[in-house]
Design an enzyme around this catalytic site. Structure first.
Site, PDB file in Angstrom:
ATOM      1  N   LYS A 152       0.862  -1.188   0.000  1.00  0.00           N
ATOM      2  CA  LYS A 152       0.000   0.000   0.000  1.00  0.00           C
ATOM      3  C   LYS A 152       0.899   1.239   0.000  1.00  0.00           C
ATOM      4  O   LYS A 152       1.216   1.801   1.048  1.00  0.00           O
ATOM      5  CB  LYS A 152      -0.928  -0.044   1.215  1.00  0.00           C
ATOM      6  CG  LYS A 152      -2.172   0.813   1.059  1.00  0.00           C
ATOM      7  CD  LYS A 152      -3.226   0.427   2.064  1.00  0.00           C
ATOM      8  CE  LYS A 152      -4.324   1.454   2.187  1.00  0.00           C
ATOM      9  NZ  LYS A 152      -5.120   1.677   0.987  1.00  0.00           N
TER      10      LYS A 152
HETATM   11  N1  PMP Z   1      -8.022  -2.015  -2.870  1.00  0.00           N
HETATM   12  C1  PMP Z   1      -7.424  -0.817  -2.935  1.00  0.00           C
HETATM   13  C2  PMP Z   1      -6.664  -0.457  -4.149  1.00  0.00           C
HETATM   14  C3  PMP Z   1      -7.481   0.062  -1.843  1.00  0.00           C
HETATM   15  O1  PMP Z   1      -6.881   1.249  -1.902  1.00  0.00           O
HETATM   16  C4  PMP Z   1      -8.211  -0.328  -0.696  1.00  0.00           C
HETATM   17  C5  PMP Z   1      -8.266   0.575   0.502  1.00  0.00           C
HETATM   18  N2  PMP Z   1      -9.015   1.735   0.272  1.00  0.00           N
HETATM   19  C6  PMP Z   1      -8.859  -1.573  -0.695  1.00  0.00           C
HETATM   20  C7  PMP Z   1      -8.719  -2.396  -1.799  1.00  0.00           C
HETATM   21  C8  PMP Z   1      -9.631  -2.039   0.495  1.00  0.00           C
HETATM   22  O2  PMP Z   1      -8.759  -2.352   1.567  1.00  0.00           O
HETATM   23  P1  PMP Z   1      -9.174  -2.223   3.068  1.00  0.00           P
HETATM   24  O3  PMP Z   1     -10.387  -3.049   3.253  1.00  0.00           O
HETATM   25  O4  PMP Z   1      -8.014  -2.740   3.827  1.00  0.00           O
HETATM   26  O5  PMP Z   1      -9.453  -0.782   3.327  1.00  0.00           O
END
Ligand code: PMP
Length: 292
Positions: A152
């Site tokens: 991330k």
């Molecule tokens: N995919 C992407 C590309 C993201 O940026 C996010 C977070 N906003 C998610 C999936 C979802 O992840 P999470 O449930 O950990 O927020």
């Protein structure tokens, strides 16, 4: 709007005071990692999962988080506590820090930590009822061997380009495919597709962020005997789906009712979506690390 900010060592209480050095490599090169986290009812939801993912992302880009996990956890709790809010959205950023120009990370003597805790911006309520209209973005999700979507990073241009396509098409969201044409995820959310009563979601090796909300949904399915599986899917699987929804920390769960003009299911949020949303809401009432 109440805001509390941890600015690389000090707490500040307004956006105006929260200034970041121009030579910050997070700004110059997107060199850093982050987490988007939620607090519900005075608790940080799935804090351990977010901390673990942050440290794994940092390790992947050879960035040393300048605090041990426990200490950073305390700072996170304190930052959100200072907002006075019970429900909040928290952005936790670790960047390469300020340094001379040039991409060489050795130019940055010390990584920086920034945390923003503030009120949450929800999707408009009507979207939960009416559902989202989506497009399949022509921008493919980053190939894992170029920049692994499981990290991330502060480099979100791949996702932003997909979002721009959605905006240009006059719809709400974009769905991204990987380079082979398999369904990957939304621009900032994971995707679930209901096929004959089974909740299906792409496996991480397709090239997606391993979402924490996605993981929570898997756990809830297991607890309540709802069948789910990871599955490679193509666009036609979306068109044939009974229901589709997106999930993520910011969006929570949000239904998709149309893709490139094709109506999904009966064009309304479906029963499995509603069931999962109810279970998720219930879970946010009790799950999490208290900060009061
Ligand atoms: N995919 C992407 C590309 C993201 O940026 C996010 C977070 N906003 C998610 C999936 C979802 O992840 P999470 O449930 O950990 O927020």
């Amino acid at each position: 709007m109440p805001v509390s900010i941890f600015l690389n060592g000090e707490y500040v209480d307004s956006r105006e005071k929260a200034l970041v050095p121009l030579h910050e490599h997070g700004l110059l090169y997107g060199d850093g990692v982050f987490e988007g986290i939620r607090a519900y009812h005075g608790r940080i939801f799935r804090m351990k999962d977010h901390m673990d993912r942050l440290y794994h992302s940092a390790r992947a880009i050879m960035l040393e988080v300048p605090y041990p996990k426990e200490e950073l956890g305390e700072i996170l709790l304190e930052t959100v506590r200072r907002t006075g809010l019970e429900d909040a959205y928290i952005r936790l950023i670790v960047s390469r820090g300020p340094g001379d120009l040039g991409i060489d990370p050795r130019k940055c003597p010390r990584p920086a930590v920034y945390i923003i805790a503030s009120a949450i911006q929800l999707y408009p309520k009507e979207k939960l009822v009416k559902g989202l209209r989506c497009t399949i973005a022509s921008t493919r999700r980053n190939r894992p061997d170029c920049l692994n979507p499981q990290i991330k990073t502060l480099n979100y241009l791949n996702n932003i380009l997909a979002k721009i396509e959605a905006i240009q098409s006059g719809v709400d969201e974009a769905i991204m495919l990987n380079e082979a044409g398999y369904v990957a995820e939304g621009a900032a959310d994971n995707i679930w597709v209901v096929q004959d009563g089974v909740l299906c979601t792409p496996p991480t090796h397709v090239g997606i962020l391993e979402g924490i909300t996605r993981k929570v949904l898997m756990e809830m399915c297991d607890e309540h005997g709802i069948p789910w599986r990871e599955k490679n899917m193509v666009v036609h699987d979306l068109i044939k789906a009974d229901e589709i929804f997106l999930c993520g920390t910011g969006a929570e769960l949000i239904p998709v009712v149309e893709i490139d003009g094709r109506v999904i299911g009966n064009g309304h949020p479906g029963p499995l979506f509603q069931k999962m949303l109810d279970l998720f809401r219930e879970r946010t009432r009790t799950d999490g690390v208290p900060f009061r």
